[in-house]
Design an enzyme around this catalytic site. Structure first.
Site, short mmCIF file in Angstrom:
data_model
loop_
_atom_site.label_atom_id
_atom_site.label_comp_id
_atom_site.label_asym_id
_atom_site.label_seq_id
_atom_site.Cartn_x
_atom_site.Cartn_y
_atom_site.Cartn_z
N CYS A 89 35.86 37.21 38.18
CA CYS A 89 36.50 38.38 37.58
C CYS A 89 36.45 39.58 38.52
O CYS A 89 37.41 40.35 38.61
CB CYS A 89 35.83 38.73 36.27
N CYS B 81 35.47 41.27 31.38
CA CYS B 81 35.74 40.83 32.75
C CYS B 81 34.99 41.65 33.79
O CYS B 81 34.81 41.19 34.91
CB CYS B 81 37.24 40.92 33.02
N CYS C 47 39.99 30.57 31.25
CA CYS C 47 38.88 31.20 30.51
C CYS C 47 39.30 31.70 29.13
O CYS C 47 38.60 32.52 28.52
CB CYS C 47 38.32 32.36 31.33
N CYS D 188 42.93 35.12 31.55
CA CYS D 188 43.27 34.04 32.47
C CYS D 188 43.25 32.70 31.74
O CYS D 188 42.42 32.48 30.85
CB CYS D 188 42.29 34.01 33.63
#
Length: 240
Positions: free
Chosen positions: A120, A226, A203, A200
């Site tokens: 991240c 993140c 995830c 994302c």
């Protein structure tokens, strides 16, 4: 004249304006408090159309920063393009990680599973920090109802370099849906598939009824943020 420390400035802004409506906070931030010095950071996610629509009515040329991590759902990229056209946004800046850095740090595309905080940081935190260098403040779409870690989210806050503004902090899910319907705004296509919070692809998972809106982010891990939104000392994480 000595500069006011950012935490003191954000506290004063909260006292003066934190009780006002989302639309009024946004208007003050864009046209008066931080005119020409503010950007809106958007994921073009599940609820992003609300804030983007409000901002576009005030100034369609406001800089909008979008972080393309290279691991987003294709539906998110399509939705971004759709909203840009629909709202007439004139300055959407897509930023992302340095290619050489990612080839060295994540040659197999598996860093998200081995060290999600670093993934991240490289894919989101560093690109955003560079994109925000020209600005003194930025607007976020976070809300208190989204997760236990956001229950006391202020409208104005400070990070180490900027004033951060969350005009929708006090809004609930019902208000968001009502706004989307009232203005006939398109929804992110993954919302109908059980994704109330979209990051994302590796995830993010669907959320079951009764779970936090962000329960599908980094599922099974302590991580809940993140790294863009930090406490003074650490990335906010879910309790063990």
């Amino acid at each position: 004249m000595a500069q006011i420390p950012l935490p003191h400035e954000s506290s004063a802004l909260n006292d003066a304006y934190g009780h006002l409506s989302a639309e009024t906070v946004l208007q003050l931030a864009i046209t008066e408090l931080f005119a020409q010095e503010i950007a809106l950071v958007s994921s073009f996610g599940a609820e992003s159309a609300v804030l983007l629509h409000m901002a576009s009515r005030l100034d369609p040329a406001i800089p909008v920063v979008f972080i393309d991590t290279g691991r987003l759902f294709p539906e998110t990229l399509q939705y971004r393009n759709k909203l840009i056209d629909r709202l007439g946004l004139k300055d959407v800046r897509s930023v992302g990680p340095d290619t050489d850095t990612m080839e060295a740090a994540d040659p197999y595309g598996a860093l998200f599973s081995m060290d999600p905080d670093r993934c991240c940081h490289l894919r989101k935190v560093e690109p955003l920090a560079k994109a925000l260098l020209p600005f003194s403040a930025w607007i976020t779409g976070r809300k208190r109802f989204q997760a236990a870690t956001r229950e006391v989210l202020p409208v104005f806050e400070a990070d180490s370099t900027h004033i951060k503004i969350s005009p929708l902090a006090k809004w609930g899910a019902g208000e968001l849906v009502a706004y989307l319907r009232a203005h006939d705004l398109p929804r992110h296509p993954l919302v109908a598939q059980g994704y109330p919070s979209i990051g994302c692809a590796p995830c993010t998972s669907p959320v079951a009824e009764g779970e936090d809106a962000r329960a599908g982010r980094w599922r099974g891990q302590a991580k809940t943020e993140c790294g863009i939104h930090l406490t003074p000392t650490h990335v906010t994480k879910r309790s063990a």
